[in-house]
Design an enzyme around this catalytic site. Structure first.
Site: not given
Ligand code: DHB
Ligand code: FE
Length: 279
Positions: A12, A240, A193, A59
């Site tokens: 997302h 997530e 991530h 977020h």
């Molecule tokens: C990114 C990843 C995310 O889950 C998010 O909420 C906002 C940015 C990213 O990798 O840029």
């Molecule tokens: Fe995110």
């Protein structure tokens, strides 16, 4: 009885929406990522679901660290986005759904899940980017959306096993709804991530692929992880994955994987996508 026809998982990240608005889908950076989506859009176009249940995380737009529901359920007729720090995105509001939403609220509480019930919330990229990705040109307003928000930012967060069970409870609630609506379920975000700190940029592609395998054949195996495990193995924001698990819980029984795509890195994430249909 309303019917869940399948589930879709997708990254997302805000950069996806920006890439689409700027027409960058066919550039070297984005080509492999966007190549995954036309078959999913075709499936949606064939199936014409009436309602989408979207598991996402807020977020910090609406639910910041000072007030953080563990689980929240939208019951509003409409949802607007708001300023996430770069100005208000000029995208249309998301259409809500009120009858099935309230049915889910009642059934969840009857079955010992107690979400925060939201009649007025702004939604962020966690919900809007996947919709724009499925319906290019932000043409998603025909679809009635039920936002279901899971805390992925503020410790303590709900456990993967609990998120899976939460999804199952929602799946059963949909099945007990007297209607003939077709429902699709989205799990957004992920996969591995980490956006900041010492391990910023960390990605674990092996783990991501294992998660996608297990999501199809053995989701229970993923519920054995703790959130600390997910953070260690996949980075701080790998929690997530809990939204993907909730989506999979909703599908209840056996599923077939119709499509999968995985590209890493896209921005800071292992960007996975799956289309699962109920057998
Ligand atoms: C990114 C990843 C995310 O889950 C998010 O909420 C906002 C940015 C990213 O990798 O840029
Ligand atoms: Fe995110």
């Amino acid at each position: 009885m309303a019917k869940i026809i399948g589930g879709i998982t997708t990254s997302h990240i805000p950069a996806i929406g920006i890439a689409m608005d700027r027409g960058l889908e066919d550039t070297d950076y984005w080509r492999d990522f966007f190549a995954g989506y036309p078959p999913v859009r075709e499936w949606l176009n064939e199936q014409q679901p009436d309602i989408a249940i979207v598991f996402y995380n807020d977020h910090g737009l609406e639910m910041f660290l000072d007030k953080k529901p563990t689980f929240a359920l939208g019951c509003a007729p409409q949802y607007e986005n708001a300023d996430e720090g770069w100005g208000i995105a000029t995208i249309p509001p998301v259409t809500g759904e009120t009858e099935l939403s309230w049915h889910i609220a009642n059934e969840l509480i009857e079955h010992d899940f107690d979400p925060t019930i939201c009649q007025d919330i702004k939604v962020d990229h966690g919900l809007t980017v996947p919709l724009s990705l499925m319906y290019p040109g932000h043409k998603y307003q025909h679809l009635k959306v039920i936002p279901v928000c899971i805390n992925c930012e503020r410790h303590p967060m709900p456990k993967p096993s609990r998120c899976y069970a939460f999804g199952q409870a929602i799946g059963r609630a949909v099945e007990s709804f007297a209607g003939d609506q077709k429902v699709v379920v989205f799990g957004t975000g992920g996969l591995s991530h980490q956006l900041d700190g010492e391990r910023a940029g960390f990605i674990n592609a092996d783990f991501d692929n294992e998660c996608m395998d297990k999501l199809v054949s053995d989701p229970q195996a993923l519920t054995k992880y703790s959130n600390d495990d997910l953070i260690e193995i996949g980075g701080a924001q790998a929690v997530e994955l809990n939204m993907w698990l909730a989506m999979r819980g909703c599908l209840l029984g056996k599923v077939r994987e119709v499509r999968r795509n995985y590209v890493a890195p896209i921005s800071n994430t292992g960007a996975g996508m799956q289309l699962l249909i109920n057998e």
